[in-house]
Design a protein around this motif. Structure first.
Motif, PDB file in Angstrom:
ATOM      1  N   ARG A 353       0.740  -1.201  -0.388  1.00 44.16           N
ATOM      2  CA  ARG A 353      -0.497   0.039   0.140  1.00 44.16           C
ATOM      3  C   ARG A 353       0.892   1.004   0.431  1.00 44.16           C
ATOM      4  O   ARG A 353       0.877   2.118  -0.904  1.00 44.16           O
ATOM      5  CB  ARG A 353      -1.213   0.196   1.286  1.00 44.16           C
ATOM      6  N   LEU A 354       1.862   0.977   0.539  1.00 45.44           N
ATOM      7  CA  LEU A 354       2.710   2.863   1.163  1.00 45.44           C
ATOM      8  C   LEU A 354       3.729   2.437  -0.326  1.00 45.44           C
ATOM      9  O   LEU A 354       3.496   3.557  -1.214  1.00 45.44           O
ATOM     10  CB  LEU A 354       3.995   2.502   1.938  1.00 45.44           C
ATOM     11  N   GLU A 355       3.942   1.598  -1.193  1.00 42.55           N
ATOM     12  CA  GLU A 355       4.408   1.650  -2.013  1.00 42.55           C
ATOM     13  C   GLU A 355       3.988   1.636  -3.838  1.00 42.55           C
ATOM     14  O   GLU A 355       3.969   3.045  -4.275  1.00 42.55           O
ATOM     15  CB  GLU A 355       5.011  -0.004  -2.926  1.00 42.55           C
ATOM     16  N   ARG A 356       2.457   1.884  -3.115  1.00 41.65           N
ATOM     17  CA  ARG A 356       1.722   2.421  -4.266  1.00 41.65           C
ATOM     18  C   ARG A 356       1.556   3.957  -4.214  1.00 41.65           C
ATOM     19  O   ARG A 356       1.246   4.475  -5.277  1.00 41.65           O
ATOM     20  CB  ARG A 356       0.274   1.797  -4.347  1.00 41.65           C
ATOM     21  N   GLU A 357       1.017   4.295  -3.214  1.00 40.16           N
ATOM     22  CA  GLU A 357       0.492   5.300  -2.437  1.00 40.16           C
ATOM     23  C   GLU A 357       1.499   6.912  -3.074  1.00 40.16           C
ATOM     24  O   GLU A 357       1.576   7.902  -3.752  1.00 40.16           O
ATOM     25  CB  GLU A 357       0.410   6.089  -0.755  1.00 40.16           C
ATOM     26  N   LEU A 358       3.094   5.690  -3.089  1.00 40.20           N
ATOM     27  CA  LEU A 358       4.627   7.160  -2.755  1.00 40.20           C
ATOM     28  C   LEU A 358       4.448   7.113  -4.597  1.00 40.20           C
ATOM     29  O   LEU A 358       4.926   8.026  -4.956  1.00 40.20           O
ATOM     30  CB  LEU A 358       5.863   6.172  -2.920  1.00 40.20           C
ATOM     31  N   ARG A 359       4.046   6.524  -5.265  1.00 38.84           N
ATOM     32  CA  ARG A 359       4.385   6.052  -6.473  1.00 38.84           C
ATOM     33  C   ARG A 359       3.277   6.828  -6.760  1.00 38.84           C
ATOM     34  O   ARG A 359       3.830   8.071  -7.654  1.00 38.84           O
ATOM     35  CB  ARG A 359       3.957   4.782  -7.452  1.00 38.84           C
ATOM     36  N   GLN A 360       1.618   7.313  -6.396  1.00 38.24           N
ATOM     37  CA  GLN A 360       1.367   8.379  -6.801  1.00 38.24           C
ATOM     38  C   GLN A 360       1.845   9.546  -6.951  1.00 38.24           C
ATOM     39  O   GLN A 360       1.644  10.527  -7.296  1.00 38.24           O
ATOM     40  CB  GLN A 360       0.414   8.199  -5.770  1.00 38.24           C
ATOM     41  N   LEU A 361       1.989   9.872  -5.446  1.00 40.07           N
ATOM     42  CA  LEU A 361       3.113  11.042  -5.218  1.00 40.07           C
ATOM     43  C   LEU A 361       4.146  11.312  -5.964  1.00 40.07           C
ATOM     44  O   LEU A 361       3.598  12.625  -6.341  1.00 40.07           O
ATOM     45  CB  LEU A 361       3.363  11.469  -3.522  1.00 40.07           C
ATOM     46  N   GLY A 362       4.662   9.946  -6.515  1.00 41.25           N
ATOM     47  CA  GLY A 362       6.011  10.439  -7.077  1.00 41.25           C
ATOM     48  C   GLY A 362       5.496  11.377  -8.747  1.00 41.25           C
ATOM     49  O   GLY A 362       5.868  11.779  -9.070  1.00 41.25           O
ATOM     50  N   ARG A 365       4.453  14.163  -7.779  1.00 40.94           N
ATOM     51  CA  ARG A 365       5.844  15.749  -7.940  1.00 40.94           C
ATOM     52  C   ARG A 365       6.393  15.885  -9.511  1.00 40.94           C
ATOM     53  O   ARG A 365       7.262  16.921 -10.080  1.00 40.94           O
ATOM     54  CB  ARG A 365       6.886  15.060  -6.875  1.00 40.94           C
ATOM     55  N   GLU A 366       6.266  14.447 -10.701  1.00 35.81           N
ATOM     56  CA  GLU A 366       6.911  14.893 -11.521  1.00 35.81           C
ATOM     57  C   GLU A 366       6.059  15.882 -12.646  1.00 35.81           C
ATOM     58  O   GLU A 366       6.454  16.468 -13.020  1.00 35.81           O
ATOM     59  CB  GLU A 366       6.905  13.054 -12.113  1.00 35.81           C
ATOM     60  N   GLN A 367       4.670  15.868 -12.425  1.00 34.63           N
ATOM     61  CA  GLN A 367       4.231  16.320 -13.061  1.00 34.63           C
ATOM     62  C   GLN A 367       3.947  18.164 -12.556  1.00 34.63           C
ATOM     63  O   GLN A 367       4.244  19.101 -13.919  1.00 34.63           O
ATOM     64  CB  GLN A 367       2.120  16.289 -13.243  1.00 34.63           C
ATOM     65  N   ARG A 368       4.710  18.387 -11.502  1.00 34.80           N
ATOM     66  CA  ARG A 368       4.766  19.569 -11.023  1.00 34.80           C
ATOM     67  C   ARG A 368       6.319  20.320 -11.551  1.00 34.80           C
ATOM     68  O   ARG A 368       6.203  21.147 -11.687  1.00 34.80           O
ATOM     69  CB  ARG A 368       4.630  19.742  -9.878  1.00 34.80           C
ATOM     70  N   ARG A 369       7.415  19.040 -11.143  1.00 33.38           N
ATOM     71  CA  ARG A 369       8.510  19.044 -12.099  1.00 33.38           C
ATOM     72  C   ARG A 369       8.638  19.993 -13.539  1.00 33.38           C
ATOM     73  O   ARG A 369       9.121  20.626 -14.334  1.00 33.38           O
ATOM     74  CB  ARG A 369       9.364  17.900 -11.789  1.00 33.38           C
ATOM     75  N   ALA A 370       7.450  18.665 -14.248  1.00 37.67           N
ATOM     76  CA  ALA A 370       7.470  19.723 -15.594  1.00 37.67           C
ATOM     77  C   ALA A 370       7.271  20.985 -16.245  1.00 37.67           C
ATOM     78  O   ALA A 370       7.446  21.713 -16.941  1.00 37.67           O
ATOM     79  CB  ALA A 370       6.714  17.929 -16.425  1.00 37.67           C
ATOM     80  N   ARG A 371       6.133  21.114 -15.083  1.00 33.74           N
ATOM     81  CA  ARG A 371       6.027  22.342 -15.375  1.00 33.74           C
ATOM     82  C   ARG A 371       6.783  23.315 -15.079  1.00 33.74           C
ATOM     83  O   ARG A 371       6.631  24.037 -15.926  1.00 33.74           O
ATOM     84  CB  ARG A 371       4.313  22.264 -14.037  1.00 33.74           C
ATOM     85  N   ARG A 372       7.146  23.040 -14.228  1.00 32.83           N
ATOM     86  CA  ARG A 372       8.327  23.929 -13.730  1.00 32.83           C
ATOM     87  C   ARG A 372       9.526  24.188 -14.786  1.00 32.83           C
ATOM     88  O   ARG A 372      10.099  25.036 -15.417  1.00 32.83           O
ATOM     89  CB  ARG A 372       9.055  23.392 -12.168  1.00 32.83           C
ATOM     90  N   GLY A 373       9.483  22.988 -15.159  1.00 38.50           N
ATOM     91  CA  GLY A 373      11.103  22.497 -16.966  1.00 38.50           C
ATOM     92  C   GLY A 373      10.542  23.613 -17.677  1.00 38.50           C
ATOM     93  O   GLY A 373      10.942  24.030 -18.099  1.00 38.50           O
ATOM     94  N   ARG A 374       8.915  23.372 -17.890  1.00 40.72           N
ATOM     95  CA  ARG A 374       8.662  23.909 -19.035  1.00 40.72           C
ATOM     96  C   ARG A 374       8.525  25.716 -18.034  1.00 40.72           C
ATOM     97  O   ARG A 374       8.916  26.187 -19.545  1.00 40.72           O
ATOM     98  CB  ARG A 374       6.897  23.831 -19.467  1.00 40.72           C
TER      99      ARG A 374
END
Ligand SMILES: Nc1nc2c(ncn2[C@@H]2O[C@H](COP(=O)(O)OP(=O)(O)OP(=O)(O)O)[C@@H](O)[C@H]2O)c(=O)[nH]1
Ligand SMILES: [Mg+2]
Length: 560
Positions: A353-362, A365-374
């Motif tokens: 369960r934790l791994e799944r939740e962390l993956r979702q959070l990840g 975060r990846e999307q946030r990063r992508a926005r920042r990157g742009r």
């Protein structure tokens, strides 16, 4: 009273006599009476087994034990711990056949671990009468290192030690030599470091680091035990002599827990806990504890919990098999086996369960990063050994508030701040969790999500505490983690921090030797050079275009 130990094969009359011992009491002022001694030795001679009793301060026998020919096994105390810093208020008296040591290693270990008032053995003469009485007792730490005192051996018929006065004197002395707790409620710990063929300098460095870690976990270190040993004992890591030493020192220093620098296997951890009757943890667990104390963000908490579970899981498995073996001994399925099986399944479910939740959070975060990157701002990632001054540098560079503390792993959650370079060029500076040597695999894995942030780094600011005596090892540890993540070829600006801690000129000499920039993040010295170097790496290298927007968002960036 139930007789502890092995009574199988004994005649019913002998068992009754053993049981009868459990109803005996002696005048409280006597350690043992001649009559009781005689009862013990006569019975021991008849059944050819060691017989022993535990006697409380009122003179009442509280336990009766029957062993083999050589020795006794003490009853299982479970949670019946003595109060901190006090003797248990029980003494052990047992018989000893000719040829056996007056007081064996096991006797002394039991004395220390169970914090007995005294351990007394009575020789069984050929005619079954009691012979010499040998007595050992714990003693306060008084500088000469000896943790055990021995009374002069005396024939049982003439043994007349005024026990109560003697034991009160000992307790008074114990309370006088005990230091009060430095921090109310904080745990007191004893550290154990095994040299394992390392040099003195390396061992010292490990010891210092373990002390720092303990301090960062709000644990007060009262003593350090170093064992010179190249081959660790698979059962207890340290040898049996050292283990007894350790038990005595734990008693003398009145500690709550013992911290091993080496990673302990499940078996070792369990054997040590049992042998010391104290909490025993290793360096990894200590780091996990610090992380657990620090975690504030949702990510951080989940990651720590995951790491803790992953650390426990294999240990549960080991516990299980040894318990089953134990269980087989008493003729049945292992006690607690089903419960452990259940625990293990629950742990595994939680891990998933934790791994799944962390993956979702990840992913978020990846999307946030992508926005920042742009938005195109290049990223300068501060990395380095824990406590090197990374957060201090971020704070000083960007003149913002960032949590800084003289503790290892002060930072757990990544932070990013904007920094404006000359010519209106903006970069993002990030700070993250510090690294440490031998970072346990479970921890690296659990913090992968946090460390993933490092993938977007265009340039690393590798901060090194220049005042550390082990700066090379620390640099290597940091680079090893980066290499493991496949990030070793990213450009790096090496920053030797804390120059104010070194004699004038020394840090610049040192920095030059390693091609680093010397700074003091605390005193804001050397920033100009640092920013120049960073700027050059970020904008002037013709190896890479400056932050191509479309390269973000896919996780990995490559600059080939
Ligand atoms: N003397 C001196 N101390 C410094 C300097 N920079 C940081 N420190 C101190 O070093 C300690 C650690 O600083 P942090 O900035 O929290 O270190 P960190 O690298 O972020 O540490 P973690 O987050 O724990 O990995 C603090 O007590 C700082 O005040 C410096 O230039 N000189
Ligand atoms: Mg920090």
């Amino acid at each position: 009273m139930r007789v502890e130990g092995n009574t199988s094969g004994l005649k019913a009359s002998h068992v009754r006599r053993l049981e009868h011992l459990g109803r005996r009491s002696i005048p409280p002022d006597r350690l043992v009476t001649h009559e009781l001694a005689r009862e013990l030795t006569e019975l021991a001679r008849e059944i050819r087994r060691v017989v022993g009793v535990l006697i409380d301060r009122r003179g009442a026998v509280t336990h009766v034990m029957c062993g083999g020919h050589r020795g006794l096994t003490m009853p299982d105390w479970g949670r019946m711990r003595a109060g901190p810093g006090r003797l248990r208020g029980l003494r052990c008296v047992h018989t000893r056949f000719a040829g056996a040591e007056a007081l064996s290693q096991d006797d002394l270990t039991d004395l220390a671990k169970l914090r007995l008032d005294a351990m007394a053995t009575i020789a069984v003469e050929e005619d079954g009468l009691p012979g010499l009485v040998h007595v050992a007792a714990l003693r306060p730490a008084n500088g000469d290192g000896a943790g055990i005192q021995y009374l002069p051996p005396t024939p049982a018929s003439r043994f007349d030690l005024p026990f109560l006065d003697w034991i009160r004197g000992l307790e008074d002395e114990l309370s006088r030599t005990r230091r009060p707790r430095a921090v109310a409620g904080a745990d007191r710990a004893l550290l154990v470091v095994v040299t394992a063929g390392r040099s003195r300098v390396e061992t010292d460095a490990s010891t210092d680091e373990l002390r720092e870690l303990a301090r960062s976990a709000n644990v007060e270190v009262v003593d350090v035990l170093v064992q010179n040993r190249t081959q660790p004992d698979p059962r207890t890591l340290i040898g049996s002599g050292k283990l007894q030493d350790l038990a005595i020192r734990c008693f003398q220093s009145d500690v709550d827990l013992v911290i091993f620098d080496d990673d302990l296997s499940g078996t070792q951890a369990r054997n040590l806990t049992e042998a010391l009757d104290l909490r025993v943890i290793d360096r990894t667990q200590l780091i996990l504890d610090i992380f657990a104390q620090r975690a504030t963000s949702r990510d951080g908490k989940l990651q720590v919990e995951l790491a803790q579970l992953k650390y426990t899981l294999p240990r549960l498995a080991q516990q299980d098999s040894s318990l089953s073996r134990l269980g087989a001994g008493v003729g049945g399925r292992g006690p607690g086996e089903t419960k452990l099986e259940m625990d293990r399944r629950r742990v595994r479910d939680r891990v998933t369960r934790l791994e799944r939740e962390l993956r979702q959070l990840g992913e978020r975060r990846e999307q946030r990063r992508a926005r920042r990157g742009r938005r195109g701002a290049p990223v300068l990632s501060i990395v380095g050994y824990t406590n090197a001054g990374k957060s201090t540098l971020l704070r000083a560079l960007t003149r913002t508030e960032v949590f800084v503390a003289d503790k290892m792993f002060a930072t757990l959650d990544p932070a990013s701040r904007r920094l404006r370079f000359p010519r209106e060029r903006e970069v993002i500076v990030t700070d993250t969790v510090g690294f440490i040597r031998d970072l346990p695999e479970t921890l690296v894995a659990a913090f992968r999500a946090t460390l993933e942030e490092l993938r977007e780094a265009d340039v690393f600011l590798h901060v090194v505490d220049a005042s550390s005596e082990t700066l090379e090892q620390r640099m290597a540890a940091v680079r090893a983690v980066l290499a493991e993540m496949g990030l070793r070829d990213r450009p790096e600006v090496l920053v030797f921090n804390k120059l104010d801690q070194l004699p004038p000129g020394e840090s610049r000499r040192l920095a030059a030797e390693y091609g680093a920039v010397a700074v003091s993040a605390l005193q804001r010295i050397g920033f100009e050079r640092l920013l120049e170097r960073a700027e050059a790496e970020l904008f002037e290298s013709n190896l890479r275009p400056a932050a191509p927007a479309e390269a973000f968002g896919e996780g990995e960036r490559s600059f080939s």
